[in-house]
Design a protein around this motif. Structure first.
Motif, PDB file in Angstrom:
ATOM      1  N   LEU A  94       0.637  -1.250  -0.101  1.00  0.00           N
ATOM      2  CA  LEU A  94      -0.083   0.133   0.176  1.00  0.00           C
ATOM      3  C   LEU A  94       0.908   1.342   0.014  1.00  0.00           C
ATOM      4  O   LEU A  94       1.945   1.169   0.655  1.00  0.00           O
ATOM      5  N   THR A  95       0.228   2.081  -0.780  1.00  0.00           N
ATOM      6  CA  THR A  95       1.141   3.688  -0.659  1.00  0.00           C
ATOM      7  C   THR A  95       0.732   4.505   0.535  1.00  0.00           C
ATOM      8  O   THR A  95       1.653   5.155   0.854  1.00  0.00           O
ATOM      9  N   SER A  96      -0.436   4.236   1.118  1.00  0.00           N
ATOM     10  CA  SER A  96      -0.758   5.088   2.154  1.00  0.00           C
ATOM     11  C   SER A  96      -0.991   4.209   3.350  1.00  0.00           C
ATOM     12  O   SER A  96      -2.073   3.356   3.339  1.00  0.00           O
ATOM     13  N   VAL A  97      -0.220   4.113   4.352  1.00  0.00           N
ATOM     14  CA  VAL A  97      -0.597   3.461   5.468  1.00  0.00           C
ATOM     15  C   VAL A  97      -0.467   4.307   6.858  1.00  0.00           C
ATOM     16  O   VAL A  97       0.417   4.897   7.146  1.00  0.00           O
ATOM     17  N   PRO A  98      -1.334   4.021   7.521  1.00  0.00           N
ATOM     18  CA  PRO A  98      -1.723   4.935   8.903  1.00  0.00           C
ATOM     19  C   PRO A  98      -0.566   4.488   9.732  1.00  0.00           C
ATOM     20  O   PRO A  98      -0.181   3.267   9.904  1.00  0.00           O
TER      21      PRO A  98
END
Length: 231
Positions: A94-98
């Motif tokens: 994933l490019t966006s990981v919290p």
């Protein structure tokens, strides 16, 4: 060339990070290559390694050298198992990981920072909206006014690109922005989603509402014309 700031404290924590330990696993014999930068196992978007055998080998979590979060490793483990055992496949990178650092207050982030967004799109194409906790009723009542919620958007359509939350419970609040980024939501859309008062997360709706009302004001000439037409 910048200003010198002195900070006093009792302890200095130096966090140097971690590297995957993948030696002694016989990876070379299976044709599994390592990622030069991180030293982790090299995988594609579906978490499949470079193995050359008849049976594909998958890798997930910290051993890949990707971002080292427990929740991300668990997610990747489930995706790797799904891709290995079932037809078709789902993306595991994933490019966006919290992520969240559990200090007091907590510091959480997802997506692009302001600097990253401006480097990628240019200063003029990025809008940053921020609200301090000192404007949030719950934070005021509990004496936890140190912190903020900051959202990075694309200027043209206010699509959410990233967010940073410094607040009690920031690790919980950031999940809303993770969903928003994944679903490609625009910041004003969060203003129309009911939030619980007086939770600190109400600040998300309040911040989004400020931007929402700005868009309404810009559209007033059009609304006036529609009103005269009886629409």
């Amino acid at each position: 060339g910048g200003a010198v700031v002195e900070v006093e404290g009792d302890t200095l924590l130096v966090a140097t990070g971690r590297r995957p330990v993948v030696t002694g696993l016989g990876l070379e014999a299976a044709g599994v290559e390592l990622e030069p930068r991180s030293g982790g196992i090299q995988v594609d978007a579906k978490l499949r390694t470079t193995s050359t055998g008849k049976v594909p080998v998958y890798a997930a979590g910290d051993c890949t050298g990707d971002r080292q979060f427990t929740h991300y490793a668990g997610f990747q483990g489930a995706i790797a198992a799904r891709n290995a055992l079932l037809p078709l496949s789902d993306p595991g990178l994933l490019t966006s990981v919290p992520g969240c650092t559990f200090t007091a207050p907590e510091v959480a982030k997802v997506g692009l920072t302001e600097a990253e967004a401006k480097a990628e799109l240019g200063d003029a194409k990025v809008r940053v909206v921020m609200t301090p906790l000192s404007k949030v009723d719950r934070a005021i009542a509990e004496g936890e006014e140190e912190g903020f919620i900051k959202v990075v958007c694309r200027e043209s359509d206010l699509k959410i690109l990233g967010a940073t939350v410094v607040a009690p419970g920031a690790g919980d609040i950031i999940s809303e922005f993770a969903v928003a980024i994944d679903r490609k939501l625009k910041l004003p859309q969060l203003a129309t989603i009911m939030h619980v008062y007086p939770a600190i997360s109400i600040a998300v709706q309040q911040l989004a509402a400020e931007v929402y009302y700005e868009t309404l004001e810009k559209s007033m000439p059009l609304y006036n014309v529609l009103g005269k037409l009886g629409l």
